[in-house]
Write an enzyme that holds these catalytic residues in place. Structure first.
Site, PDB file in Angstrom:
ATOM      1  N   TYR A   1     -18.598 -56.877  43.457  1.00  0.00           N
ATOM      2  CA  TYR A   1     -19.001 -56.872  44.875  1.00  0.00           C
ATOM      3  C   TYR A   1     -19.833 -55.625  45.160  1.00  0.00           C
ATOM      4  O   TYR A   1     -20.919 -55.689  45.732  1.00  0.00           O
ATOM      5  CB  TYR A   1     -17.757 -56.904  45.775  1.00  0.00           C
ATOM      6  CG  TYR A   1     -18.063 -56.673  47.251  1.00  0.00           C
ATOM      7  CD1 TYR A   1     -18.347 -57.743  48.092  1.00  0.00           C
ATOM      8  CD2 TYR A   1     -18.094 -55.383  47.791  1.00  0.00           C
ATOM      9  CE1 TYR A   1     -18.648 -57.525  49.433  1.00  0.00           C
ATOM     10  CE2 TYR A   1     -18.392 -55.159  49.124  1.00  0.00           C
ATOM     11  CZ  TYR A   1     -18.668 -56.235  49.943  1.00  0.00           C
ATOM     12  OH  TYR A   1     -18.980 -56.026  51.267  1.00  0.00           O
TER      13      TYR A   1
ATOM     14  N   GLY B   1     -27.170 -66.858  56.252  1.00  0.00           N
ATOM     15  CA  GLY B   1     -25.730 -66.676  56.519  1.00  0.00           C
ATOM     16  C   GLY B   1     -25.438 -66.851  57.995  1.00  0.00           C
ATOM     17  O   GLY B   1     -24.500 -66.267  58.533  1.00  0.00           O
TER      18      GLY B   1
ATOM     19  N   SER C   1     -24.275 -69.343  59.549  1.00  0.00           N
ATOM     20  CA  SER C   1     -23.199 -70.282  59.914  1.00  0.00           C
ATOM     21  C   SER C   1     -21.898 -69.563  60.221  1.00  0.00           C
ATOM     22  O   SER C   1     -20.934 -70.192  60.646  1.00  0.00           O
ATOM     23  CB  SER C   1     -22.978 -71.277  58.766  1.00  0.00           C
ATOM     24  OG  SER C   1     -22.547 -70.580  57.603  1.00  0.00           O
ATOM     25  N   SER C   2     -21.850 -68.247  59.986  1.00  0.00           N
ATOM     26  CA  SER C   2     -20.552 -67.555  60.096  1.00  0.00           C
ATOM     27  C   SER C   2     -20.750 -66.055  60.311  1.00  0.00           C
ATOM     28  O   SER C   2     -21.824 -65.511  60.017  1.00  0.00           O
ATOM     29  CB  SER C   2     -19.776 -67.802  58.788  1.00  0.00           C
ATOM     30  OG  SER C   2     -18.566 -67.091  58.763  1.00  0.00           O
ATOM     31  N   GLY C   3     -19.710 -65.415  60.813  1.00  0.00           N
ATOM     32  CA  GLY C   3     -19.616 -63.956  60.836  1.00  0.00           C
ATOM     33  C   GLY C   3     -20.809 -63.230  61.426  1.00  0.00           C
ATOM     34  O   GLY C   3     -21.286 -63.550  62.524  1.00  0.00           O
TER      35      GLY C   3
ATOM     36  N   GLY D   1     -23.999 -63.073  60.510  1.00  0.00           N
ATOM     37  CA  GLY D   1     -25.234 -63.851  60.651  1.00  0.00           C
ATOM     38  C   GLY D   1     -25.219 -64.713  61.907  1.00  0.00           C
ATOM     39  O   GLY D   1     -26.208 -64.770  62.654  1.00  0.00           O
TER      40      GLY D   1
HETATM   41  N1  NAP Z   1     -17.054 -58.645  56.937  1.00  0.00           N
HETATM   42  C1  NAP Z   1     -17.113 -57.377  56.600  1.00  0.00           C
HETATM   43  O1  NAP Z   1     -16.141 -56.588  56.736  1.00  0.00           O
HETATM   44  C2  NAP Z   1     -18.399 -56.813  56.050  1.00  0.00           C
HETATM   45  C3  NAP Z   1     -18.550 -55.436  56.006  1.00  0.00           C
HETATM   46  C4  NAP Z   1     -19.702 -54.905  55.458  1.00  0.00           C
HETATM   47  C5  NAP Z   1     -20.673 -55.734  54.952  1.00  0.00           C
HETATM   48  N2  NAP Z   1     -20.502 -57.071  55.012  1.00  0.00           N
HETATM   49  C6  NAP Z   1     -21.521 -57.922  54.389  1.00  0.00           C
HETATM   50  O2  NAP Z   1     -22.159 -58.725  55.355  1.00  0.00           O
HETATM   51  C7  NAP Z   1     -22.548 -59.977  54.740  1.00  0.00           C
HETATM   52  C8  NAP Z   1     -22.093 -61.119  55.662  1.00  0.00           C
HETATM   53  O3  NAP Z   1     -20.705 -61.024  55.790  1.00  0.00           O
HETATM   54  P1  NAP Z   1     -19.869 -61.820  56.904  1.00  0.00           P
HETATM   55  O4  NAP Z   1     -18.755 -60.935  57.294  1.00  0.00           O
HETATM   56  O5  NAP Z   1     -20.773 -62.394  57.927  1.00  0.00           O
HETATM   57  O6  NAP Z   1     -19.267 -62.991  55.963  1.00  0.00           O
HETATM   58  P2  NAP Z   1     -18.996 -64.569  56.239  1.00  0.00           P
HETATM   59  O7  NAP Z   1     -18.433 -64.742  57.608  1.00  0.00           O
HETATM   60  O8  NAP Z   1     -18.207 -65.034  55.080  1.00  0.00           O
HETATM   61  O9  NAP Z   1     -20.455 -65.200  56.217  1.00  0.00           O
HETATM   62  C9  NAP Z   1     -21.154 -65.336  55.021  1.00  0.00           C
HETATM   63  C10 NAP Z   1     -22.368 -66.216  55.254  1.00  0.00           C
HETATM   64  O10 NAP Z   1     -23.101 -66.310  54.024  1.00  0.00           O
HETATM   65  C11 NAP Z   1     -23.424 -67.686  53.814  1.00  0.00           C
HETATM   66  N3  NAP Z   1     -23.527 -67.967  52.386  1.00  0.00           N
HETATM   67  C12 NAP Z   1     -22.679 -67.614  51.395  1.00  0.00           C
HETATM   68  N4  NAP Z   1     -23.083 -68.118  50.222  1.00  0.00           N
HETATM   69  C13 NAP Z   1     -24.210 -68.846  50.489  1.00  0.00           C
HETATM   70  C14 NAP Z   1     -25.086 -69.633  49.685  1.00  0.00           C
HETATM   71  N5  NAP Z   1     -24.885 -69.803  48.363  1.00  0.00           N
HETATM   72  N6  NAP Z   1     -26.146 -70.225  50.296  1.00  0.00           N
HETATM   73  C15 NAP Z   1     -26.344 -70.090  51.626  1.00  0.00           C
HETATM   74  N7  NAP Z   1     -25.564 -69.344  52.425  1.00  0.00           N
HETATM   75  C16 NAP Z   1     -24.503 -68.745  51.860  1.00  0.00           C
HETATM   76  C17 NAP Z   1     -22.259 -68.438  54.442  1.00  0.00           C
HETATM   77  O11 NAP Z   1     -22.664 -69.750  54.819  1.00  0.00           O
HETATM   78  P3  NAP Z   1     -22.212 -71.129  54.106  1.00  0.00           P
HETATM   79  O12 NAP Z   1     -20.866 -70.921  53.490  1.00  0.00           O
HETATM   80  O13 NAP Z   1     -22.257 -72.123  55.233  1.00  0.00           O
HETATM   81  O14 NAP Z   1     -23.276 -71.371  53.099  1.00  0.00           O
HETATM   82  C18 NAP Z   1     -22.003 -67.617  55.686  1.00  0.00           C
HETATM   83  O15 NAP Z   1     -22.856 -68.028  56.726  1.00  0.00           O
HETATM   84  C19 NAP Z   1     -21.914 -59.994  53.346  1.00  0.00           C
HETATM   85  O16 NAP Z   1     -22.853 -59.689  52.356  1.00  0.00           O
HETATM   86  C20 NAP Z   1     -20.872 -58.900  53.402  1.00  0.00           C
HETATM   87  O17 NAP Z   1     -20.669 -58.239  52.180  1.00  0.00           O
HETATM   88  C21 NAP Z   1     -19.390 -57.645  55.564  1.00  0.00           C
END
Ligand code: NAP
Length: 271
Positions: free
Chosen positions: A153, A11, A13-15, A17
């Site tokens: 989720y 992950g 590529s975004s957020g 990660g």
């Molecule tokens: N944001 C929040 O408020 C928050 C809070 C608590 C926990 N979290 C958890 O933290 C984690 C990351 O969240 P984030 O905020 O960083 O979200 P994000 O910005 O949407 O990033 C998600 C990452 O997962 C990758 N991904 C998704 N599906 C994929 C697949 N099939 N194969 C490979 N890579 C995949 C995406 O890359 P590609 O699309 O390029 O594949 C992207 O790099 C999640 O599990 C989320 O539940 C987030």
């Protein structure tokens, strides 16, 4: 401690990660970035190179166990066994069960839970032989208490948290550390990637400051340096989780009470 280590981040590529990759690179780690979006991965790698860091990108769909095994072999051959694995890939729209198709339920579980499982499954044998390593799984405070309107989720985050705890028990005495990260709300592209979810954050969460991905990344770096078992951020969320440990019914009631409610369905009368 992190300097010179090979750190694999899913992950990336975004957020969270992407921020974790940059933070690890700033600490002197060599970082391996995994996700599907080649362009976004290249951008993160470019930013890391611009500060003198070393990054390699691998495009992989983490829903595919065979693709994970193949990319694992490629990485091991080209770069060696990672010292640190950070499982941050995750997706999933917040929906009630009746709004979720069986296929969407499986998708919610596939990334993050099965993706993290398969990444660990791929690299763990070599880490065990080396008797060292660190695994960081990014779940959510939703694996402590839950809110309405995000059934699949939340179930997936419980699966990931359960996997992380079970893994720690398996790896006791192995030299491999395991960290579970449970952040509150993070201002990341998650909300655009999973439309219709943000409006379902319980109102109670408004009392808790939102994090930015860089803050989460700093917590990951600190957590690895200090071998932390569980990280809950921000501080007020940690306090809330502490209260939940003592008064689980009360905190769960508050979260449920301030959670998302659907307008009553047209034509349906309450009896
Ligand atoms: N944001 C929040 O408020 C928050 C809070 C608590 C926990 N979290 C958890 O933290 C984690 C990351 O969240 P984030 O905020 O960083 O979200 P994000 O910005 O949407 O990033 C998600 C990452 O997962 C990758 N991904 C998704 N599906 C994929 C697949 N099939 N194969 C490979 N890579 C995949 C995406 O890359 P590609 O699309 O390029 O594949 C992207 O790099 C999640 O599990 C989320 O539940 C987030």
């Amino acid at each position: 401690m992190i300097s010179g280590k090979l750190v694999l981040i899913t992950g990336a590529s975004s957020g969270i990660g992407a921020a974790a990759a940059k933070a690890m690179a700033k600490e002197g780690a060599r970082v391996v970035l995994l996700a599907r979006s080649e362009k976004a991965l290249a951008q993160v790698a470019g930013e890391i190179a611009s500060i003198g860091g070393m990054a390699w990108t691998y495009r992989v769909d983490l829903t595919d166990p065979k693709a994970i095994a193949a990319v694992g072999t490629q990485i091991s051959r080209q770069l060696g066994t990672p010292d640190i694995l950070i499982n941050s890939a995750g997706a999933g729209k917040w929906r009630f069960i009746d709004e979720t198709s069986p296929i969407e339920a499986v998708e919610c579980m596939t990334v993050p839970y099965f993706a993290a499982f398969n990444i660990v499954h791929t690299f763990l044998p070599a880490m065990l032989r080396r008797k060292s390593g660190h695994i960081v799984n990014i779940s959510s405070v939703g694996s402590k208490f839950v809110w309405p309107g995000a059934t699949a989720y939340l179930a997936a985050r419980w699966a990931l948290a359960g996997f992380t705890e079970a893994l720690r028990a398996d790896l006791a005495g192995s030299g491999i550390h395991v960290t579970l990260l449970e952040p509150g709300v993070v201002k990341s592209p998650y909300w655009e990637h999973n439309p219709g979810s943000r409006e379902r954050i319980p109102k109670l969460a408004k009392l808790i400051p939102e994090l930015i991905p860089e803050e989460v990344a700093r917590a990951i770096v600190r957590g690895v340096e200090r071998n932390r078992r569980i990280i809950v951020i921000p501080f007020i969320m940690r306090l809330t989780c502490g209260l939940h440990a003592v008064f689980p019914g009360l905190i769960q009631w508050l979260v449920t009470k301030t959670g998302y409610r659907r307008p009553p369905l047209a034509g349906l009368r309450r009896h």
